[in-house]
Write an enzyme that holds these catalytic residues in place. Structure first.
Site, mmCIF file in Angstrom:
data_model
loop_
_atom_site.group_PDB
_atom_site.id
_atom_site.type_symbol
_atom_site.label_atom_id
_atom_site.label_comp_id
_atom_site.label_asym_id
_atom_site.label_seq_id
_atom_site.Cartn_x
_atom_site.Cartn_y
_atom_site.Cartn_z
ATOM 1 N N LYS A 86 58.917 59.061 16.341
ATOM 2 C CA LYS A 86 58.326 58.051 16.646
ATOM 3 C C LYS A 86 58.239 57.111 15.485
ATOM 4 C CE LYS A 86 57.017 60.000 20.391
ATOM 5 N NZ LYS A 86 57.429 59.804 21.647
ATOM 6 N N SER B 30 61.733 57.359 24.865
ATOM 7 C CA SER B 30 60.517 56.599 24.177
ATOM 8 C C SER B 30 60.834 55.755 23.175
ATOM 9 C CB SER B 30 59.808 57.921 23.596
ATOM 10 O OG SER B 30 60.019 58.567 22.645
#
Length: 198
Positions: free
Chosen positions: A104, A61
């Protein structure tokens, strides 16, 4: 003769006392070293627990910035002395999850409105910085309409939005401030890519 014996006894006693003092000094030295080692261990644990620790990137990710199995340094200290800023890469531990950290990038801060315009990320009416890898988003998810963040809410994305579960999706959603456990500041491994994380 008695005098000689008396002197011999005193000499022996002094010798024994001297040995006892030496033994006592050795014991004190060992005790001091043990106390120093214990203090170092306690301080090391406190440093690890409250300021820095290592974490591992899991999955694709954050490709473009971080890679699967990268070993990273998480600074818990960063947010004890400063604020979470837009574009920080953070480690998130969701409520009820004891498994691992999600890593993230922060896009939206409390009170911001995050939206997509023609596949480009827009925050409060302005396009995000050109240097941000997740500027272009194909899968809109919740961003099919503007997302307004509440107090202590953050909008996060993976730098590889084509393969990231993040705030665009209902099952992930906005992140609470107390779910952000620190800032990723450094890559340790692989060695050839070691260095500060931007």
């Amino acid at each position: 003769m008695a005098k000689k014996n008396k002197n011999s006894i005193e000499y022996l006693l002094r010798g024994e006392l001297g040995e006892k003092k030496k033994t006592s000094r050795k014991k004190r030295k060992i005790l001091n070293y043990a106390i120093l080692l214990l203090a170092a261990a306690v301080l090391g644990y406190a440093f690890y627990a409250f300021f820095f620790c290592t974490v591992f990137m899991s999955g694709p990710s954050m490709e473009g910035t971080l890679h699967n199995e990268d070993e990273l340094i998480l600074s818990r200290f960063s947010y004890l002395v400063g604020d979470i800023e837009r574009y920080d890469i953070v480690a998130i531990k969701r409520f009820g999850s004891n498994e691992y950290y999600d890593i993230k990038r922060v896009i939206g801060l409390p009170g911001d409105t995050v939206s997509l315009v023609g596949g480009i990320l827009v925050v409060n009416g302005e396009q995000v910085d050109d240097s941000i890898p997740c500027k272009y988003v194909d899968v809109e998810g919740r961003l099919n309409s503007p997302v307004k963040l509440g107090d202590d809410e953050y909008f996060v994305l993976g730098d590889n939005p084509a393969n990231s579960e993040d705030s665009r999706f209902i099952n992930f959603g906005n992140i609470q401030k107390n779910e952000i456990k620190g800032k990723i500041v450094y890559r340790l491994l692989p060695r050839e890519e070691a260095g500060k994380i931007q």
